[in-house]
Scaffold this motif. Sequence first.
Motif, PDB file in Angstrom:
ATOM      1  N   ALA A   1     -27.669  -3.079   8.796  1.00  0.00           N
ATOM      2  CA  ALA A   1     -28.119  -3.943   9.405  1.00  0.00           C
ATOM      3  C   ALA A   1     -28.993  -3.020   9.498  1.00  0.00           C
ATOM      4  O   ALA A   1     -30.445  -3.624   9.924  1.00  0.00           O
ATOM      5  CB  ALA A   1     -28.124  -4.374  11.235  1.00  0.00           C
TER       6      ALA A   1
ATOM      7  N   ASP B   1     -32.061  -3.555  12.261  1.00  0.00           N
ATOM      8  CA  ASP B   1     -31.137  -4.864  13.218  1.00  0.00           C
ATOM      9  C   ASP B   1     -30.237  -4.410  13.579  1.00  0.00           C
ATOM     10  O   ASP B   1     -30.489  -5.819  14.591  1.00  0.00           O
ATOM     11  CB  ASP B   1     -31.156  -5.754  12.435  1.00  0.00           C
ATOM     12  CG  ASP B   1     -32.864  -6.454  11.795  1.00  0.00           C
ATOM     13  OD1 ASP B   1     -34.234  -5.936  12.231  1.00  0.00           O
ATOM     14  OD2 ASP B   1     -33.125  -6.868  10.776  1.00  0.00           O
TER      15      ASP B   1
ATOM     16  N   LEU C   1     -28.842  -6.824  16.786  1.00  0.00           N
ATOM     17  CA  LEU C   1     -27.306  -7.269  16.512  1.00  0.00           C
ATOM     18  C   LEU C   1     -26.373  -6.862  17.808  1.00  0.00           C
ATOM     19  O   LEU C   1     -25.362  -7.853  18.274  1.00  0.00           O
ATOM     20  CB  LEU C   1     -26.988  -7.301  15.331  1.00  0.00           C
ATOM     21  CG  LEU C   1     -27.913  -8.415  14.109  1.00  0.00           C
ATOM     22  CD1 LEU C   1     -27.251  -7.192  12.651  1.00  0.00           C
ATOM     23  CD2 LEU C   1     -27.616  -9.501  14.478  1.00  0.00           C
TER      24      LEU C   1
ATOM     25  N   ASN D   1     -29.546 -14.819  15.789  1.00  0.00           N
ATOM     26  CA  ASN D   1     -29.199 -14.784  14.739  1.00  0.00           C
ATOM     27  C   ASN D   1     -29.529 -15.739  13.564  1.00  0.00           C
ATOM     28  O   ASN D   1     -28.126 -16.577  13.133  1.00  0.00           O
ATOM     29  CB  ASN D   1     -28.599 -13.092  13.981  1.00  0.00           C
ATOM     30  CG  ASN D   1     -27.837 -12.862  12.693  1.00  0.00           C
ATOM     31  OD1 ASN D   1     -28.895 -12.505  12.576  1.00  0.00           O
ATOM     32  ND2 ASN D   1     -27.151 -12.464  12.762  1.00  0.00           N
TER      33      ASN D   1
ATOM     34  N   ARG E   1     -36.668 -11.972   7.301  1.00  0.00           N
ATOM     35  CA  ARG E   1     -36.024 -11.254   8.434  1.00  0.00           C
ATOM     36  C   ARG E   1     -37.736 -10.599   8.598  1.00  0.00           C
ATOM     37  O   ARG E   1     -37.354 -10.323  10.173  1.00  0.00           O
ATOM     38  CB  ARG E   1     -35.542  -9.929   7.647  1.00  0.00           C
ATOM     39  CG  ARG E   1     -33.743 -10.001   7.361  1.00  0.00           C
ATOM     40  CD  ARG E   1     -33.036  -8.666   6.531  1.00  0.00           C
ATOM     41  NE  ARG E   1     -33.838  -8.086   5.659  1.00  0.00           N
ATOM     42  CZ  ARG E   1     -33.135  -8.362   4.055  1.00  0.00           C
ATOM     43  NH1 ARG E   1     -32.129  -9.411   4.546  1.00  0.00           N
ATOM     44  NH2 ARG E   1     -33.410  -8.313   3.417  1.00  0.00           N
TER      45      ARG E   1
ATOM     46  N   ARG F   1     -37.638 -11.416  12.853  1.00  0.00           N
ATOM     47  CA  ARG F   1     -38.313  -9.966  13.748  1.00  0.00           C
ATOM     48  C   ARG F   1     -39.192  -9.649  14.861  1.00  0.00           C
ATOM     49  O   ARG F   1     -39.594  -9.495  15.723  1.00  0.00           O
ATOM     50  CB  ARG F   1     -38.009  -8.455  13.305  1.00  0.00           C
ATOM     51  CG  ARG F   1     -36.671  -7.979  12.242  1.00  0.00           C
ATOM     52  CD  ARG F   1     -37.795  -7.424  11.669  1.00  0.00           C
ATOM     53  NE  ARG F   1     -35.925  -6.458  10.376  1.00  0.00           N
ATOM     54  CZ  ARG F   1     -36.218  -6.022   9.264  1.00  0.00           C
ATOM     55  NH1 ARG F   1     -37.201  -5.821   8.550  1.00  0.00           N
ATOM     56  NH2 ARG F   1     -34.516  -5.589   8.167  1.00  0.00           N
TER      57      ARG F   1
ATOM     58  N   THR G   1     -33.153 -12.333  14.584  1.00  0.00           N
ATOM     59  CA  THR G   1     -32.896 -11.031  13.379  1.00  0.00           C
ATOM     60  C   THR G   1     -32.395 -12.711  12.547  1.00  0.00           C
ATOM     61  O   THR G   1     -32.030 -13.235  12.527  1.00  0.00           O
ATOM     62  CB  THR G   1     -31.914 -10.234  13.429  1.00  0.00           C
ATOM     63  OG1 THR G   1     -30.552 -11.460  13.946  1.00  0.00           O
ATOM     64  CG2 THR G   1     -31.791  -8.855  14.634  1.00  0.00           C
TER      65      THR G   1
ATOM     66  N   GLN H   1     -30.194 -12.813   8.651  1.00  0.00           N
ATOM     67  CA  GLN H   1     -28.914 -11.908   7.588  1.00  0.00           C
ATOM     68  C   GLN H   1     -28.478 -12.696   6.212  1.00  0.00           C
ATOM     69  O   GLN H   1     -28.331 -14.192   6.409  1.00  0.00           O
ATOM     70  CB  GLN H   1     -27.374 -11.278   8.404  1.00  0.00           C
ATOM     71  CG  GLN H   1     -27.861 -10.343   9.166  1.00  0.00           C
ATOM     72  CD  GLN H   1     -26.770  -9.978  10.131  1.00  0.00           C
ATOM     73  OE1 GLN H   1     -25.893 -11.262  10.589  1.00  0.00           O
ATOM     74  NE2 GLN H   1     -26.213  -8.837   9.323  1.00  0.00           N
TER      75      GLN H   1
END
Length: 609
Positions: A54, A57, A61, A68, A93, A97, A102, A104
């Motif tokens: 990551a 991040d 996380l 997330n 992303r 932020r 976050t 993914q």
Amino acid sequence: MSLHPTIERVTERIAERSRDLRAEYLARTLQPRPQAPARDALPCGNLAHAFAAAGSDKPALRAGHAGNIGIVTAYNDMLSAHQPMEQYPTLIRMAARNLGGTAQVAGGVPAMCDGITQGLEGMELSLFSRDTVAMSTAIALSHQAFDAVLCLGVCDKIVPGLLIGALSFGHLPVIFVPAGPMPSGIPNKQKAAVRQRYAIGEASREELLDAEAASYHAPGTCTFYGTANSNQMLMEVMGLHMPGAAFVPPGTALRDALTVAATEQALRISALGKDYRPLARTVDEKAIVNALVGLAATGGSTNHTMHLVAIARAAGLQINWDDLDEVSRVTPLLARIYPNGNADVNQFHEAGGLGLVIRELIDGGLLHPDILCVHGGDLRQQTLRPALEDTRLAWHPAPATSADTDILRPLAAPFDAEGGLRRLEGNLGRAVVKVSAVSPEHRMIQAPSRVFESQDAVLRAFKAGELDGDFVAVVRGQGPRANGMPELHKLTPTLSALQDRGQRVALLTDGRMSGASGKILAAIHVTPEALSAGGISRVREGDMIHIDAQAGTMNALVAPDTWAQREPELPDTRANTHGCGRELFGLMRERTGDAEHGACSLFGEAPSA
């Protein structure tokens, strides 16, 4: 305005029919609301795997308390509709932020194109790709490290598959993020004319390829109103899009702003925020009825007569074609978009678009406005139109009136008093017909049958000069259990040419025609299918067939005793079980329910009554 009594009655009937199934789904799906990020429940080794790659991040996380987002993407760079999504994860992303969260990429799902596989062996995997996408979505989310989900997808089986899969994780809020249509190419009427000329030998392959390449010519969704664009309409009326996101072009600042807004909103509506909006609550019987209304009002894709059944079932709801028929008969047709008219979706959007349609339907009491939309409001907010003011995203009311009444009309002056879809039934079984593209004079036929076991057999008969006079082309052995229910679009130019010559023709099939259903009367999705010994398997060459789309009937005019004594002629499916990957989908063919049960291999055949 109060809700139309038919819409209210159908909604209540669905809720009552689904009472036990829906209660079980909600009890299973909506566990006690999480008080901490989902990843906090992962054991240390599991969590370390989840953030190993990551980068910057990792700290958030590992120790942070913000949400997330799991991204499930259908990106590939072969499909024009999905190619614009290549950079979406980077944008998402960044937006996450900026709010302390976050995001993914949880996983990718396959994205096949019916336009590429049309008429080829690969088309026999098309319908099964929906269930494959659903399972792929579940695999992506099975890491259980996410507090919200963004689904990136547009096309035919992909959006229904993403939604079916996401509904297994109904405790999570889910927002769908589209890419938008490509710029308008050559007029659809001109493209269709070249196709028809090619079918009768009056245009060369080079001329046809030039026309097709001028139509499908850039990144973005194909601009006719097929299943892909019907998907986008459904996401709007079900409250699963940011308002007005459906038809904003790709590669624009406004499209990027909508993607950023979807990311920010996904974090706001997670269980960690103050406005928790789980998918299981968004997709309820009201949202499903809204989808039926939207489909009828816009002349949407017939594929959704199956997809919506499967989506509803994934949410613990049971619907059938009677529900669709009843809704369609009280929903005026407000839009004419190709193949129901000459305009494309860009022209429809400029005429007022979905915002105007939704507002008209709400004001007419035909849509449930009080659904739990992902954007934080109710469905009335979905009538707004996005715009950029300098760099700030803002929403404004949709146009008060249509800019082109040949494309879009108000409820008070519709194209038709009833919607675009019908249910048919009779001794041939049950079927669906799309009437919005069929002229009134062609909505009923009584003619002898010509029986074929494939669309190629029809084309061979045409080229041999054997399709004279009036007839109903009965193309059977095309159902989900027989060969995966491919679309039979190769027939459209040929049958259209015969109709233009003055012949009365129609199609009767247990296969599909989908969103590109055209001006030919087509009774499709016939169930039970031929392989299940349905009525279509009892038709013999020369039987008189009567189809009346307005009355909702389809019958072989054969003496009842003779009809009952006939042995079904079951299709030979051996040639459809191997090659082009078809051997891998045998289990799906065996498990798939009939068309009215969603042609779905995931749930079996739940009773629809």
